[in-house]
Enzyme design. Structure first.
Site, PDB file in Angstrom:
ATOM      1  N   HIS A 129      -1.173  -1.181  -4.174  1.00  0.00           N
ATOM      2  CA  HIS A 129      -2.465  -0.889  -3.547  1.00  0.00           C
ATOM      3  C   HIS A 129      -2.588   0.615  -3.339  1.00  0.00           C
ATOM      4  O   HIS A 129      -1.733   1.237  -2.699  1.00  0.00           O
ATOM      5  CB  HIS A 129      -2.537  -1.637  -2.212  1.00  0.00           C
ATOM      6  CG  HIS A 129      -3.846  -1.560  -1.510  1.00  0.00           C
ATOM      7  ND1 HIS A 129      -4.922  -2.373  -1.813  1.00  0.00           N
ATOM      8  CD2 HIS A 129      -4.258  -0.769  -0.499  1.00  0.00           C
ATOM      9  CE1 HIS A 129      -5.929  -2.082  -1.020  1.00  0.00           C
ATOM     10  NE2 HIS A 129      -5.555  -1.103  -0.206  1.00  0.00           N
ATOM     11  N   SER A 149       0.836  -1.205   0.000  1.00  0.00           N
ATOM     12  CA  SER A 149       0.000   0.000   0.000  1.00  0.00           C
ATOM     13  C   SER A 149       0.868   1.250   0.000  1.00  0.00           C
ATOM     14  O   SER A 149       1.655   1.480   0.921  1.00  0.00           O
ATOM     15  CB  SER A 149      -0.905   0.008   1.236  1.00  0.00           C
ATOM     16  OG  SER A 149      -1.522   1.276   1.329  1.00  0.00           O
ATOM     17  N   MET A 182      -9.282   7.873  -0.287  1.00  0.00           N
ATOM     18  CA  MET A 182     -10.132   8.266   0.859  1.00  0.00           C
ATOM     19  C   MET A 182     -10.629   9.690   0.641  1.00  0.00           C
ATOM     20  O   MET A 182      -9.883  10.541   0.153  1.00  0.00           O
ATOM     21  CB  MET A 182      -9.341   8.202   2.159  1.00  0.00           C
ATOM     22  CG  MET A 182      -8.660   6.868   2.432  1.00  0.00           C
ATOM     23  SD  MET A 182      -7.916   6.857   4.067  1.00  0.00           S
ATOM     24  CE  MET A 182      -6.981   5.304   3.999  1.00  0.00           C
ATOM     25  N   HIS A 190      -8.404   0.819  -3.981  1.00  0.00           N
ATOM     26  CA  HIS A 190      -9.330   0.545  -2.875  1.00  0.00           C
ATOM     27  C   HIS A 190     -10.052   1.848  -2.565  1.00  0.00           C
ATOM     28  O   HIS A 190      -9.480   2.754  -1.974  1.00  0.00           O
ATOM     29  CB  HIS A 190      -8.502   0.036  -1.681  1.00  0.00           C
ATOM     30  CG  HIS A 190      -9.295  -0.170  -0.427  1.00  0.00           C
ATOM     31  ND1 HIS A 190      -8.688  -0.317   0.804  1.00  0.00           N
ATOM     32  CD2 HIS A 190     -10.634  -0.260  -0.207  1.00  0.00           C
ATOM     33  CE1 HIS A 190      -9.625  -0.477   1.726  1.00  0.00           C
ATOM     34  NE2 HIS A 190     -10.807  -0.445   1.145  1.00  0.00           N
ATOM     35  N   MET A 196     -11.532  -6.232   5.325  1.00  0.00           N
ATOM     36  CA  MET A 196     -10.703  -5.294   6.089  1.00  0.00           C
ATOM     37  C   MET A 196     -10.346  -5.919   7.435  1.00  0.00           C
ATOM     38  O   MET A 196     -11.215  -6.395   8.165  1.00  0.00           O
ATOM     39  CB  MET A 196     -11.461  -3.980   6.325  1.00  0.00           C
ATOM     40  CG  MET A 196     -11.698  -3.133   5.095  1.00  0.00           C
ATOM     41  SD  MET A 196     -10.189  -2.646   4.225  1.00  0.00           S
ATOM     42  CE  MET A 196      -9.307  -1.721   5.486  1.00  0.00           C
ATOM     43  N   MET A 247     -12.282   4.056  -0.640  1.00  0.00           N
ATOM     44  CA  MET A 247     -12.958   4.318   0.643  1.00  0.00           C
ATOM     45  C   MET A 247     -13.634   5.679   0.513  1.00  0.00           C
ATOM     46  O   MET A 247     -13.196   6.682   1.085  1.00  0.00           O
ATOM     47  CB  MET A 247     -11.935   4.279   1.782  1.00  0.00           C
ATOM     48  CG  MET A 247     -11.493   2.858   2.108  1.00  0.00           C
ATOM     49  SD  MET A 247      -9.973   2.801   3.053  1.00  0.00           S
ATOM     50  CE  MET A 247      -8.781   2.939   1.714  1.00  0.00           C
ATOM     51  N   ASP A 256      -6.632  -6.655   4.253  1.00  0.00           N
ATOM     52  CA  ASP A 256      -6.016  -5.320   4.234  1.00  0.00           C
ATOM     53  C   ASP A 256      -6.098  -4.698   5.622  1.00  0.00           C
ATOM     54  O   ASP A 256      -7.196  -4.498   6.147  1.00  0.00           O
ATOM     55  CB  ASP A 256      -6.761  -4.450   3.208  1.00  0.00           C
ATOM     56  CG  ASP A 256      -6.182  -3.047   3.096  1.00  0.00           C
ATOM     57  OD1 ASP A 256      -5.099  -2.792   3.642  1.00  0.00           O
ATOM     58  OD2 ASP A 256      -6.842  -2.204   2.441  1.00  0.00           O
ATOM     59  N   ASP A 270      -4.923   3.518  -1.882  1.00  0.00           N
ATOM     60  CA  ASP A 270      -6.030   3.806  -0.971  1.00  0.00           C
ATOM     61  C   ASP A 270      -6.610   5.182  -1.259  1.00  0.00           C
ATOM     62  O   ASP A 270      -5.981   6.206  -0.992  1.00  0.00           O
ATOM     63  CB  ASP A 270      -5.540   3.756   0.478  1.00  0.00           C
ATOM     64  CG  ASP A 270      -5.239   2.341   0.936  1.00  0.00           C
ATOM     65  OD1 ASP A 270      -6.147   1.492   0.853  1.00  0.00           O
ATOM     66  OD2 ASP A 270      -4.096   2.084   1.358  1.00  0.00           O
TER      67      ASP A 270
END
Ligand code: 5RP
Ligand code: FE2
Length: 220
Positions: free
Chosen positions: A31, A8, A35, A64, A135, A66, A173, A33
């Site tokens: 990865h 990540s 957000m 991913h 998660m 979020m 994750d 993330d």
């Protein structure tokens, strides 16, 4: 099951993302993330960074999301060249449509579940999925402690995936490191996200090799 490691970049130096991607040539995925300060209380990066990273590395991007409105944004991550786009079950209002759009645009479609979200209500969605992400921390931040309470769900998810033909990857994750990865692999996970355990190490490539070896050992 083939073990895959997805470091990540949340734990990488955001000012040097191209170098940080180059530091893990043995990664199966990167990865990413995303957000948005709404679905989680943190803000990271979005489409422009994914587009730039895609040009900066040949390693496929595992996005991913979020974010509060994945139905609106997920297809754009697929269009931006992500190899895999994962939406949260807790946020998606039209997951079937969104997962299908991701696939039509040529990316793998993933569904993520928070630690307290049960997997069983999503069994009927499995045919729409290429990956299920469980998660193992509450989403929002890197560097959190691994939640052992998720391991029984990993086992149940592996059994569900097996009953549906075993095609779907099972990703974990959050808090995955040299100590916890074995428990995840033993429970049935096959794709492992690791942020701090890779980018917090003095040699990120060697850290990936170590994680991969530990997961393969645990699979037995
Ligand atoms: O989705 C995430 C947090 O919401 C990250 O991918 C995850 O936390 C990775 O970081 P670490 O391995 O340090 O826990
Ligand atoms: Fe993540």
């Amino acid at each position: 099951m083939a073990v895959q490691i997805s470091p990540s970049i949340l734990a990488a130096d955001f000012a040097r993302l191209a170098d940080e991607a180059a530091a893990v040539p043995n990664a199966d995925w990167l990865h990413v993330d995303v957000m948005d300060y709404h679905f989680v209380p943190n803000l990271t990066l979005g489409l422009p960074v994914v587009e730039a990273l895609r040009k900066a590395t040949a390693t496929p991007l595992d996005c991913h999301l979020m974010i509060a409105d994945p139905d609106r944004w997920a297809p754009q991550y697929a269009e931006a060249g992500a190899g895999s786009v994962t939406i949260h079950a807790e946020a998606a209002k039209a997951p079937v449509r969104t997962l299908r759009e991701i696939r039509v645009l040529g990316a793998r479609a993933g569904l993520a579940l928070n630690p307290a979200t049960a997997v069983e209500p999503y069994e009927d969605l499995l045919p729409e999925l290429d990956m299920l992400l469980l998660m193992t921390v509450e989403p929002g931040f890197g560097g959190q402690k691994f939640l052992d309470m998720v391991l029984p769900k990993v086992r149940r998810a592996r059994e569900l995936v097996r009953r549906h033909g075993g095609r779907i990857w099972l990703q974990v994750d959050g808090g995955v490191d040299a100590d916890t990865i074995g428990r995840c692999a033993e429970a049935g996970a096959d794709v492992f996200v690791a942020g701090s355990a890779v980018y917090g190490a003095s040699d990120p490539g060697a850290a990936i090799d170590g994680l991969r070896a530990a997961a393969i050992r645990a699979q037995g």
